[in-house]
Every structure is written in C-alpha cells, then in structure tokens.
Design a protein around this motif. Structure first.
Motif, PDB file in Angstrom:
ATOM      1  N   THR A  28     -32.562  26.941  10.499  1.00 53.05           N
ATOM      2  CA  THR A  28     -33.922  27.374  10.212  1.00 53.05           C
ATOM      3  C   THR A  28     -34.586  26.431   9.229  1.00 53.05           C
ATOM      4  N   LEU A  29     -35.691  25.831   9.650  1.00 54.21           N
ATOM      5  CA  LEU A  29     -36.368  24.848   8.813  1.00 54.21           C
ATOM      6  C   LEU A  29     -36.860  25.456   7.504  1.00 54.21           C
ATOM      7  N   SER A  30     -37.218  26.742   7.543  1.00 50.53           N
ATOM      8  CA  SER A  30     -37.798  27.366   6.353  1.00 50.53           C
ATOM      9  C   SER A  30     -36.817  27.446   5.193  1.00 50.53           C
ATOM     10  N   ARG A  31     -35.523  27.219   5.454  1.00 51.93           N
ATOM     11  CA  ARG A  31     -34.516  27.246   4.388  1.00 51.93           C
ATOM     12  C   ARG A  31     -33.983  25.854   4.094  1.00 51.93           C
ATOM     13  N   LEU A  32     -34.762  24.858   4.396  1.00 55.64           N
ATOM     14  CA  LEU A  32     -34.365  23.469   4.140  1.00 55.64           C
ATOM     15  C   LEU A  32     -35.442  22.765   3.326  1.00 55.64           C
ATOM     16  N   ALA A  33     -35.038  22.123   2.246  1.00 50.26           N
ATOM     17  CA  ALA A  33     -35.927  21.169   1.591  1.00 50.26           C
ATOM     18  C   ALA A  33     -35.854  19.884   2.410  1.00 50.26           C
ATOM     19  N   MET A  34     -36.988  19.252   2.614  1.00 52.65           N
ATOM     20  CA  MET A  34     -37.042  18.100   3.505  1.00 52.65           C
ATOM     21  C   MET A  34     -37.550  16.876   2.776  1.00 52.65           C
ATOM     22  N   GLY A  35     -36.994  15.739   3.141  1.00 55.05           N
ATOM     23  CA  GLY A  35     -37.433  14.494   2.533  1.00 55.05           C
ATOM     24  C   GLY A  35     -37.551  13.391   3.556  1.00 55.05           C
ATOM     25  N   ASN A  54     -41.245  26.138   1.034  1.00 58.54           N
ATOM     26  CA  ASN A  54     -42.511  26.758   1.453  1.00 58.54           C
ATOM     27  C   ASN A  54     -43.693  25.830   1.299  1.00 58.54           C
ATOM     28  N   ALA A  55     -43.398  24.540   1.131  1.00 60.73           N
ATOM     29  CA  ALA A  55     -44.438  23.510   0.968  1.00 60.73           C
ATOM     30  C   ALA A  55     -45.226  23.688  -0.317  1.00 60.73           C
ATOM     31  N   GLY A  56     -44.686  24.493  -1.249  1.00 64.54           N
ATOM     32  CA  GLY A  56     -45.392  24.687  -2.509  1.00 64.54           C
ATOM     33  C   GLY A  56     -45.259  23.505  -3.455  1.00 64.54           C
ATOM     34  N   VAL A  57     -44.228  22.725  -3.262  1.00 65.60           N
ATOM     35  CA  VAL A  57     -44.006  21.553  -4.119  1.00 65.60           C
ATOM     36  C   VAL A  57     -43.867  20.327  -3.236  1.00 65.60           C
ATOM     37  N   LEU A  58     -44.728  19.353  -3.489  1.00 59.56           N
ATOM     38  CA  LEU A  58     -44.669  18.080  -2.790  1.00 59.56           C
ATOM     39  C   LEU A  58     -44.403  16.995  -3.827  1.00 59.56           C
ATOM     40  N   ASN A  59     -43.580  16.035  -3.483  1.00 57.03           N
ATOM     41  CA  ASN A  59     -43.421  14.906  -4.395  1.00 57.03           C
ATOM     42  C   ASN A  59     -43.387  13.612  -3.606  1.00 57.03           C
ATOM     43  N   ASP A  99     -31.938  19.184   3.182  1.00 56.84           N
ATOM     44  CA  ASP A  99     -31.070  19.669   2.102  1.00 56.84           C
ATOM     45  C   ASP A  99     -31.074  21.199   2.149  1.00 56.84           C
ATOM     46  N   TYR A 100     -29.914  21.814   2.347  1.00 57.88           N
ATOM     47  CA  TYR A 100     -29.867  23.269   2.468  1.00 57.88           C
ATOM     48  C   TYR A 100     -29.502  23.983   1.170  1.00 57.88           C
ATOM     49  N   LEU A 101     -29.351  23.231   0.060  1.00 60.32           N
ATOM     50  CA  LEU A 101     -28.983  23.873  -1.204  1.00 60.32           C
ATOM     51  C   LEU A 101     -30.154  23.993  -2.176  1.00 60.32           C
ATOM     52  N   ASN A 102     -31.021  23.010  -2.194  1.00 64.90           N
ATOM     53  CA  ASN A 102     -32.113  22.995  -3.162  1.00 64.90           C
ATOM     54  C   ASN A 102     -33.411  23.493  -2.533  1.00 64.90           C
ATOM     55  N   VAL A 103     -34.175  24.246  -3.306  1.00 66.57           N
ATOM     56  CA  VAL A 103     -35.469  24.718  -2.818  1.00 66.57           C
ATOM     57  C   VAL A 103     -36.494  23.585  -2.873  1.00 66.57           C
ATOM     58  N   VAL A 104     -36.457  22.833  -3.960  1.00 61.22           N
ATOM     59  CA  VAL A 104     -37.381  21.706  -4.136  1.00 61.22           C
ATOM     60  C   VAL A 104     -36.696  20.434  -3.655  1.00 61.22           C
ATOM     61  N   ALA A 105     -37.431  19.601  -2.942  1.00 57.70           N
ATOM     62  CA  ALA A 105     -36.854  18.381  -2.392  1.00 57.70           C
ATOM     63  C   ALA A 105     -36.487  17.399  -3.494  1.00 57.70           C
ATOM     64  N   SER A 106     -35.264  16.935  -3.452  1.00 55.93           N
ATOM     65  CA  SER A 106     -34.787  15.971  -4.439  1.00 55.93           C
ATOM     66  C   SER A 106     -35.228  14.563  -4.060  1.00 55.93           C
ATOM     67  N   THR A 107     -35.319  13.704  -5.070  1.00 53.48           N
ATOM     68  CA  THR A 107     -35.607  12.296  -4.812  1.00 53.48           C
ATOM     69  C   THR A 107     -34.325  11.505  -4.575  1.00 53.48           C
ATOM     70  N   SER A 108     -33.177  12.147  -4.752  1.00 51.94           N
ATOM     71  CA  SER A 108     -31.897  11.467  -4.576  1.00 51.94           C
ATOM     72  C   SER A 108     -31.355  11.682  -3.171  1.00 51.94           C
ATOM     73  N   GLN A 109     -31.018  10.603  -2.512  1.00 51.11           N
ATOM     74  CA  GLN A 109     -30.506  10.706  -1.151  1.00 51.11           C
ATOM     75  C   GLN A 109     -29.180  11.460  -1.115  1.00 51.11           C
ATOM     76  N   TYR A 110     -28.474  11.504  -2.234  1.00 46.26           N
ATOM     77  CA  TYR A 110     -27.147  12.116  -2.269  1.00 46.26           C
ATOM     78  C   TYR A 110     -27.202  13.647  -2.255  1.00 46.26           C
ATOM     79  N   GLU A 111     -28.401  14.200  -2.419  1.00 45.87           N
ATOM     80  CA  GLU A 111     -28.569  15.655  -2.384  1.00 45.87           C
ATOM     81  C   GLU A 111     -28.766  16.171  -0.970  1.00 45.87           C
ATOM     82  N   TYR A 112     -28.941  15.274  -0.015  1.00 41.00           N
ATOM     83  CA  TYR A 112     -29.275  15.676   1.348  1.00 41.00           C
ATOM     84  C   TYR A 112     -28.038  15.741   2.229  1.00 41.00           C
ATOM     85  N   HIS A 113     -28.052  16.712   3.129  1.00 44.80           N
ATOM     86  CA  HIS A 113     -26.869  16.989   3.926  1.00 44.80           C
ATOM     87  C   HIS A 113     -26.986  16.502   5.365  1.00 44.80           C
ATOM     88  N   TYR A 114     -28.202  16.420   5.859  1.00 47.35           N
ATOM     89  CA  TYR A 114     -28.401  16.023   7.247  1.00 47.35           C
ATOM     90  C   TYR A 114     -29.434  14.901   7.306  1.00 47.35           C
TER      91      TYR A 114
END
Length: 125
Positions: A28-35, A54-59, A99-114
């Motif tokens: 489910t995309l709604s539970r993924l932070a995307m970068g 929820n697209a509330g935070v963009l960076n 990234d399925y763990l963080n709500v806000v998208a990280s700037t670090s590639q190491y936080e991403y799972h897929y």
C-alpha cells in the motif's frame, strides 16, 4: 513482492521539462515514504526529493528547489517528479525508492527498502 517501476525519462534540451512517474505494486503506497534519487556519470547516488505518507511533508535537495516538484497519488499507487528548467547537470539515472519504516521521507538512501530500476534523464546544452 514490492515493485517500483519508473518511466518518463528521456532526452531534453536545457530549459525543458520532463515528468517522471513511479508506479508501486505489492504494498500500500499510503504507508510508504517515497523518495527520488539520482546518480550522474561518475558520481555518487544523491537525494533529489521526498514525500511523506500523506504528502504533508515534502523535501528537496538544494540543487533542485524551485525547479522540481514531487507529488503522490495514493489511489493510483503513483509518485511523480515534475522537473522544470532542466540543466545539463541534472543528467543522471533517476531512481524511485520506498521506505516502509519512516513517515517522513529521509534524504539518506540507506533508509529505503525498495528501489526501482531507474530511468535515464539526459539534458543537452
């Protein structure tokens, strides 16, 4: 199994625009932070833009602020990257990441799972 498929890359002249799309399946995309990340020739992979659940935070990376816009449509399982005023230094392979763990998208590639397979963007001068 989670899959990310990017599309929309191509060749464009400096000053032009491209829109990249990333379609997510298997989760489910709604539970993924995307970068979005990119890797230019001979360079390290770098963060470009991120969007929270929820697209509330963009960076954005400083290098693309004011030119690129990230958005998401959870109903369509799609994340978009609108790129305007492109420069030759934007030339890179662009990757979508989830990234399925963080709500806000990280700037670090190491936080991403897929990761997607990448799409080439080439900006000519």
């Amino acid at each position: 199994q989670v899959q990310l498929v990017e599309s929309g890359g191509g060749l464009v002249q400096a000053g032009g625009s491209l829109s990249l799309s990333c379609v997510v399946s298997g989760r489910t995309l709604s539970r993924l932070a995307m970068g979005w990340f990119r890797q230019g020739p001979g360079k390290e992979r770098e963060f470009v833009a991120g969007v929270s659940w929820n697209a509330g935070v963009l960076n954005y990376a400083d290098s693309v602020k004011g030119r690129f816009t990230i958005s998401r449509d959870n109903a369509k399982n799609t994340v978009l990257l609108q790129m305007n005023s492109l420069k030759p230094e934007d030339t890179a392979v662009y990757y979508c990441a989830a990234d399925y763990l963080n709500v806000v998208a990280s700037t670090s590639q190491y936080e991403y799972h897929y990761w997607g397979q990448g799409t080439q963007v080439t900006v000519s001068s």
